[in-house]
Design a protein around this motif. Structure first.
Motif, PDB file in Angstrom:
ATOM      1  N   ALA A  36       0.827  -1.207   0.000  1.00 47.94           N
ATOM      2  CA  ALA A  36       0.000   0.000   0.000  1.00 47.94           C
ATOM      3  C   ALA A  36       0.862   1.258   0.000  1.00 47.94           C
ATOM      4  CB  ALA A  36      -0.933  -0.010   1.208  1.00 47.94           C
ATOM      5  N   LEU A  37       1.904   1.273   0.835  1.00 44.66           N
ATOM      6  CA  LEU A  37       2.771   2.449   0.890  1.00 44.66           C
ATOM      7  C   LEU A  37       3.538   2.627  -0.415  1.00 44.66           C
ATOM      8  CD1 LEU A  37       3.905   4.841   2.399  1.00 44.66           C
ATOM      9  CD2 LEU A  37       5.559   3.309   3.510  1.00 44.66           C
ATOM     10  N   HIS A  44       1.691   7.920  -7.873  1.00 42.89           N
ATOM     11  CA  HIS A  44       1.064   9.213  -7.641  1.00 42.89           C
ATOM     12  C   HIS A  44       1.820  10.258  -8.452  1.00 42.89           C
ATOM     13  CE1 HIS A  44       0.032  12.957  -5.482  1.00 42.89           C
ATOM     14  NE2 HIS A  44      -1.075  12.339  -5.130  1.00 42.89           N
ATOM     15  N   GLU A  45       1.161  11.355  -8.755  1.00 40.44           N
ATOM     16  CA  GLU A  45       1.785  12.408  -9.554  1.00 40.44           C
ATOM     17  C   GLU A  45       3.051  12.964  -8.918  1.00 40.44           C
ATOM     18  OE1 GLU A  45       2.630  15.007 -12.585  1.00 40.44           O
ATOM     19  OE2 GLU A  45       1.310  13.253 -12.560  1.00 40.44           O
ATOM     20  N   ASP A  46       3.170  12.877  -7.595  1.00 43.73           N
ATOM     21  CA  ASP A  46       4.419  13.318  -6.958  1.00 43.73           C
ATOM     22  C   ASP A  46       5.609  12.625  -7.597  1.00 43.73           C
ATOM     23  OD1 ASP A  46       2.846  14.776  -5.231  1.00 43.73           O
ATOM     24  OD2 ASP A  46       3.069  13.390  -3.548  1.00 43.73           O
ATOM     25  N   ARG A  63       6.899  16.992  -1.864  1.00 41.40           N
ATOM     26  CA  ARG A  63       5.474  16.708  -2.045  1.00 41.40           C
ATOM     27  C   ARG A  63       5.090  15.415  -1.319  1.00 41.40           C
ATOM     28  NH1 ARG A  63       3.618  18.647  -7.753  1.00 41.40           N
ATOM     29  NH2 ARG A  63       5.170  20.187  -8.308  1.00 41.40           N
ATOM     30  N   MET A  64       5.938  14.392  -1.479  1.00 46.16           N
ATOM     31  CA  MET A  64       5.665  13.096  -0.875  1.00 46.16           C
ATOM     32  C   MET A  64       5.690  13.185   0.648  1.00 46.16           C
ATOM     33  SD  MET A  64       7.494   9.556  -2.148  1.00 46.16           S
ATOM     34  CE  MET A  64       7.458  10.019  -3.877  1.00 46.16           C
ATOM     35  N   SER A  69       3.188  12.313   5.191  1.00 43.64           N
ATOM     36  CA  SER A  69       3.772  12.533   6.526  1.00 43.64           C
ATOM     37  C   SER A  69       5.003  11.658   6.746  1.00 43.64           C
ATOM     38  CB  SER A  69       2.728  12.253   7.626  1.00 43.64           C
ATOM     39  OG  SER A  69       1.628  13.131   7.490  1.00 43.64           O
ATOM     40  N   LEU A  70       5.888  11.655   5.743  1.00 47.45           N
ATOM     41  CA  LEU A  70       7.133  10.899   5.815  1.00 47.45           C
ATOM     42  C   LEU A  70       8.292  11.858   6.039  1.00 47.45           C
ATOM     43  CD1 LEU A  70       6.612   8.444   2.815  1.00 47.45           C
ATOM     44  CD2 LEU A  70       6.403   7.912   5.246  1.00 47.45           C
TER      45      LEU A  70
END
Length: 210
Positions: A36-37, A44-46, A63-64, A69-70
């Motif tokens: 999932a991560l 994703h567009e990031d 952005r990521m 929240s990393l």
């Protein structure tokens, strides 16, 4: 015959789930959580914008980090050295070497790559891996500001190297990319297991004279 290789998960290792499990173990305690991560990070567009060359690695990390929240430092540790992490996959590299030898012996074969690859990683890979010199040409997405499965990137490769659709075979691990190639009139192989590719490709190759 024109043979067009994807790179990640075809000729070079691309293993986002183990990467997530190594770098973000506390967020990926199970295989399901790791998958999932990995999807959240790389589908994703990031990330796709970095692949496309429309924003930098620093932008992608920022952005990521905000979206998921990393921690920025962990993302930098995971993503900055990616070009050094991608290693050749033995069965398909051997296949590429065999095709190169057949071409150099006079068979009507041409070898190309078409890869969703950010430019910074591409430059590292070109230096690290001598097999890039075996190709007759190719395109990295980050250099042309478009990515598979956009039809424009396939058209660009075909136009640049004068590839006839009916004489072109494309190999990619992504089914949407394979479908897009077929819609261009190319033959295409979905690479689910690299060791199976030589047998899959054999059906498209000219018969070797004895």
């Amino acid at each position: 015959m024109n043979i067009v290789f994807d790179l990640g998960a075809v000729l070079l290792t691309w293993e986002p789930v183990p990467l997530v499990q190594t770098q973000f173990a506390h967020l990926a305690p199970t295989a399901e959580a790791a998958h999932a991560l990995a999807r959240q990070m790389f589908h994703h567009e990031d990330w796709l914008g970095f692949d496309r060359g429309t924003h930098s690695l620093d932008d992608a990390i920022g952005r990521m980090a905000l979206r998921l929240s990393l921690p920025v430092d962990r993302l930098e540790a995971a993503l900055a050295p990616m070009g050094e992490r991608l290693e050749p996959i033995a069965p398909t590299l051997e296949l590429l070497d065999q095709l190169r030898a057949r071409r150099d012996a006079g068979e009507d074969l041409r070898l190309y790559y078409l890869s969703n690859m950010p430019s910074p990683y591409a430059r590292v890979l070109e230096v690290r891996h001598a097999f890039f010199r075996w190709f007759d040409g190719g395109i990295f997405s980050g250099d042309v500001k478009m990515i598979k499965p956009q039809p424009e990137i396939y058209t660009l490769l075909a136009t640049r190297y004068r590839l006839a659709a009916e004489q072109t075979v494309f190999i990619d691990d992504s089914l949407p990319n394979v479908v897009a190639a077929r819609e261009m009139g190319w033959h295409a192989i979905h690479c689910e297991t690299p060791s199976a590719v030589p047998a899959q490709l054999a059906a498209y190759l000219p018969v070797r004279s004895t």
